[in-house]
Write a protein that holds these residues in place. Structure first.
Motif, PDB file in Angstrom:
ATOM      1  N   ASP A   1     -19.165  16.702  -4.917  1.00  9.23           N
ATOM      2  CA  ASP A   1     -18.594  17.314  -6.118  1.00  9.23           C
ATOM      3  C   ASP A   1     -17.416  16.496  -6.646  1.00  9.23           C
ATOM      4  O   ASP A   1     -16.427  16.288  -5.942  1.00  9.23           O
ATOM      5  N   VAL A   2     -17.531  16.034  -7.888  1.00  8.69           N
ATOM      6  CA  VAL A   2     -16.455  15.221  -8.472  1.00  8.69           C
ATOM      7  C   VAL A   2     -15.220  16.054  -8.790  1.00  8.69           C
ATOM      8  O   VAL A   2     -14.159  15.498  -9.090  1.00  8.69           O
ATOM      9  N   VAL A   3     -15.330  17.380  -8.686  1.00 11.34           N
ATOM     10  CA  VAL A   3     -14.169  18.231  -8.922  1.00 11.34           C
ATOM     11  C   VAL A   3     -13.055  17.902  -7.931  1.00 11.34           C
ATOM     12  O   VAL A   3     -11.862  18.071  -8.230  1.00 11.34           O
ATOM     13  N   ALA A   4     -13.419  17.393  -6.750  1.00  8.41           N
ATOM     14  CA  ALA A   4     -12.417  17.033  -5.745  1.00  8.41           C
ATOM     15  C   ALA A   4     -11.470  15.956  -6.256  1.00  8.41           C
ATOM     16  O   ALA A   4     -10.344  15.824  -5.755  1.00  8.41           O
ATOM     17  N   MET A   5     -11.899  15.186  -7.256  1.00 11.05           N
ATOM     18  CA  MET A   5     -11.049  14.129  -7.790  1.00 11.05           C
ATOM     19  C   MET A   5      -9.816  14.691  -8.498  1.00 11.05           C
ATOM     20  O   MET A   5      -8.842  13.982  -8.734  1.00 11.05           O
ATOM     21  N   HIS A   6      -9.859  15.993  -8.814  1.00  7.85           N
ATOM     22  CA  HIS A   6      -8.695  16.609  -9.449  1.00  7.85           C
ATOM     23  C   HIS A   6      -7.516  16.708  -8.489  1.00  7.85           C
ATOM     24  O   HIS A   6      -6.387  16.967  -8.908  1.00  7.85           O
ATOM     25  N   ASP A   7      -7.779  16.530  -7.192  1.00  7.62           N
ATOM     26  CA  ASP A   7      -6.690  16.547  -6.213  1.00  7.62           C
ATOM     27  C   ASP A   7      -5.859  15.276  -6.263  1.00  7.62           C
ATOM     28  O   ASP A   7      -4.760  15.220  -5.694  1.00  7.62           O
ATOM     29  N   LEU A   8      -6.367  14.254  -6.920  1.00  8.31           N
ATOM     30  CA  LEU A   8      -5.621  13.002  -7.040  1.00  8.31           C
ATOM     31  C   LEU A   8      -4.612  13.114  -8.175  1.00  8.31           C
ATOM     32  O   LEU A   8      -4.883  13.756  -9.196  1.00  8.31           O
ATOM     33  N   PRO A   9      -3.433  12.518  -8.014  1.00  8.68           N
ATOM     34  CA  PRO A   9      -2.412  12.608  -9.078  1.00  8.68           C
ATOM     35  C   PRO A   9      -2.867  11.907 -10.351  1.00  8.68           C
ATOM     36  O   PRO A   9      -3.682  10.994 -10.313  1.00  8.68           O
TER      37      PRO A   9
ATOM     38  N   LEU B   1     -13.227   7.904 -12.728  1.00 10.25           N
ATOM     39  CA  LEU B   1     -13.775   8.377 -11.457  1.00 10.25           C
ATOM     40  C   LEU B   1     -14.936   9.359 -11.623  1.00 10.25           C
ATOM     41  O   LEU B   1     -15.961   9.225 -10.936  1.00 10.25           O
ATOM     42  N   PRO B   2     -14.833  10.361 -12.506  1.00 10.61           N
ATOM     43  CA  PRO B   2     -15.964  11.276 -12.649  1.00 10.61           C
ATOM     44  C   PRO B   2     -17.260  10.571 -13.038  1.00 10.61           C
ATOM     45  O   PRO B   2     -18.338  10.924 -12.554  1.00 10.61           O
ATOM     46  N   GLU B   3     -17.167   9.562 -13.907  1.00  6.95           N
ATOM     47  CA  GLU B   3     -18.369   8.833 -14.301  1.00  6.95           C
ATOM     48  C   GLU B   3     -18.892   7.964 -13.165  1.00  6.95           C
ATOM     49  O   GLU B   3     -20.095   7.917 -12.903  1.00  6.95           O
ATOM     50  N   LEU B   4     -17.993   7.287 -12.457  1.00  4.65           N
ATOM     51  CA  LEU B   4     -18.414   6.421 -11.357  1.00  4.65           C
ATOM     52  C   LEU B   4     -19.063   7.211 -10.229  1.00  4.65           C
ATOM     53  O   LEU B   4     -20.002   6.739  -9.584  1.00  4.65           O
ATOM     54  N   LEU B   5     -18.552   8.401  -9.971  1.00  3.29           N
ATOM     55  CA  LEU B   5     -19.021   9.181  -8.825  1.00  3.29           C
ATOM     56  C   LEU B   5     -19.999  10.287  -9.206  1.00  3.29           C
ATOM     57  O   LEU B   5     -20.476  11.017  -8.330  1.00  3.29           O
TER      58      LEU B   5
ATOM     59  N   ALA C   1       0.835  -1.197   0.000  1.00  5.12           N
ATOM     60  CA  ALA C   1       0.000   0.000   0.000  1.00  5.12           C
ATOM     61  C   ALA C   1       0.870   1.247   0.000  1.00  5.12           C
ATOM     62  O   ALA C   1       1.949   1.274   0.603  1.00  5.12           O
ATOM     63  N   SER C   2       0.400   2.269  -0.666  1.00  2.81           N
ATOM     64  CA  SER C   2       1.098   3.545  -0.661  1.00  2.81           C
ATOM     65  C   SER C   2       0.801   4.290   0.641  1.00  2.81           C
ATOM     66  O   SER C   2      -0.093   3.921   1.399  1.00  2.81           O
ATOM     67  N   GLU C   3       1.544   5.344   0.880  1.00  2.00           N
ATOM     68  CA  GLU C   3       1.293   6.192   2.045  1.00  2.00           C
ATOM     69  C   GLU C   3      -0.020   6.953   1.805  1.00  2.00           C
ATOM     70  O   GLU C   3      -0.208   7.581   0.759  1.00  2.00           O
ATOM     71  N   PRO C   4      -0.962   6.890   2.740  1.00  4.31           N
ATOM     72  CA  PRO C   4      -2.230   7.611   2.560  1.00  4.31           C
ATOM     73  C   PRO C   4      -2.008   9.111   2.379  1.00  4.31           C
ATOM     74  O   PRO C   4      -1.114   9.696   2.996  1.00  4.31           O
ATOM     75  N   GLN C   5      -2.821   9.714   1.544  1.00  5.37           N
ATOM     76  CA  GLN C   5      -2.766  11.151   1.275  1.00  5.37           C
ATOM     77  C   GLN C   5      -4.125  11.770   1.586  1.00  5.37           C
ATOM     78  O   GLN C   5      -5.157  11.216   1.219  1.00  5.37           O
ATOM     79  N   GLY C   6      -4.115  12.891   2.278  1.00 11.73           N
ATOM     80  CA  GLY C   6      -5.357  13.550   2.637  1.00 11.73           C
ATOM     81  C   GLY C   6      -5.771  14.616   1.640  1.00 11.73           C
ATOM     82  O   GLY C   6      -4.930  15.195   0.940  1.00 11.73           O
ATOM     83  N   PHE C   7      -7.060  14.871   1.543  1.00  5.26           N
ATOM     84  CA  PHE C   7      -7.589  15.970   0.747  1.00  5.26           C
ATOM     85  C   PHE C   7      -8.947  16.352   1.329  1.00  5.26           C
ATOM     86  O   PHE C   7      -9.414  15.748   2.301  1.00  5.26           O
ATOM     87  N   THR C   8      -9.565  17.352   0.782  1.00  8.29           N
ATOM     88  CA  THR C   8     -10.875  17.814   1.257  1.00  8.29           C
ATOM     89  C   THR C   8     -11.922  17.538   0.196  1.00  8.29           C
ATOM     90  O   THR C   8     -11.703  17.806  -0.988  1.00  8.29           O
ATOM     91  N   TRP C   9     -13.053  16.990   0.612  1.00 12.87           N
ATOM     92  CA  TRP C   9     -14.135  16.667  -0.304  1.00 12.87           C
ATOM     93  C   TRP C   9     -15.424  17.272   0.258  1.00 12.87           C
ATOM     94  O   TRP C   9     -15.904  16.859   1.298  1.00 12.87           O
TER      95      TRP C   9
END
Length: 234
Positions: free
Chosen positions: A210-218, A195-199, A137-145
């Motif tokens: 808001d699926v715009v939050a997915m833009h925070d993912l690399p 992701l945008p379609e799934l969510l 597993a990778s190191e968890p990364q936080g963001f705001t949704w």
């Protein structure tokens, strides 16, 4: 399923035995939204199928992409590109997503005020081998949704399957809502794009996420690499 500590933890960490078992069974399609009466001369746009359910006190609504299979389970919502999406060698045949929830205080960890609660929980999870087994597993990364604490980690199970595990912590009730999205390794570069379609249309407690939050993912998602051990030369 469900060998390790609990049914929830098996689902939380990624391509776990329970999710595999569920996907091997024929899945019933969710009930399609009723079609409106067509008007002469008017173009008709099919309405998306929806699943609405209450999971551990959290109301969740999600749209089902065209041609996907979906059903509510005792743990949440399971969606897959095709029924029977697992081979006997435990390799995924297609993409699938499992949505589930759990009470945050059941993890037995202390939350620090001002800290991202979702990040703290996932950080706790990936350090426990009894939860993730031999997967990397990778190191968890936080963001705001939508103003809520959220986090994600990436996982490679060593069997040519990869997973994006995202989680968001709701306020009332205090719950961790997790999204376990898995696919074959050879399709890993496509996972973020879907992701945008799934969510799209996802609501949690009647709030549109808001699926715009997915833009925070690399982009692309840097899934861990499994390095196979090589035998030492004689």
């Amino acid at each position: 399923m469900y060998s390790y500590v609990s049914r929830f933890f098996q689902l939380l960490i990624a391509i776990c035995a329970g999710l595999m078992a569920a996907s091997c069974q024929p899945m019933t399609q969710s009930t399609p939204t009723a079609l409106p009466t067509a008007t002469a001369g008017a173009a008709y746009t099919p309405q998306p199928r929806k699943i609405e359910t209450d999971i551990n006190g959290v109301e969740i609504t999600v749209n089902v992409p065209p041609d996907w299979q979906a059903q509510s389970t005792s743990d949440g919502i399971l969606m897959a590109e095709r029924p029977g999406s697992m081979q006997s060698n435990s390799r995924l045949m297609g993409m699938q997503m499992h949505i589930f929830t759990h009470e945050t205080n059941d993890f037995g960890i202390s939350m620090t005020e001002g800290e991202n609660d979702a990040w703290a929980i996932l950080k706790f999870i990936v350090k426990k081998q009894e939860y993730i087994g031999n997967a990397i597993a990778s190191e968890p990364q936080g963001f705001t949704w939508n103003g809520y604490d959220a986090a994600y980690y990436l996982l490679n199970d060593g069997y040519n399957n990869v997973t994006l595990l995202m989680a968001v912590v709701t306020d009332t009730p205090k719950r961790l809502v997790a999204f376990n999205i898995s696919c074959p390794l050879q399709r890993a570069d496509l996972l973020r794009d879907v992701l945008p379609e799934l969510l799209d249309g996802l609501t949690i407690n009647n709030e549109v996420m808001d699926v715009v939050a997915m833009h925070d993912l690399p982009d692309p998602l840097p899934f861990p690499t499994v390095v196979e051990a090589t035998a030492s030369a004689p």
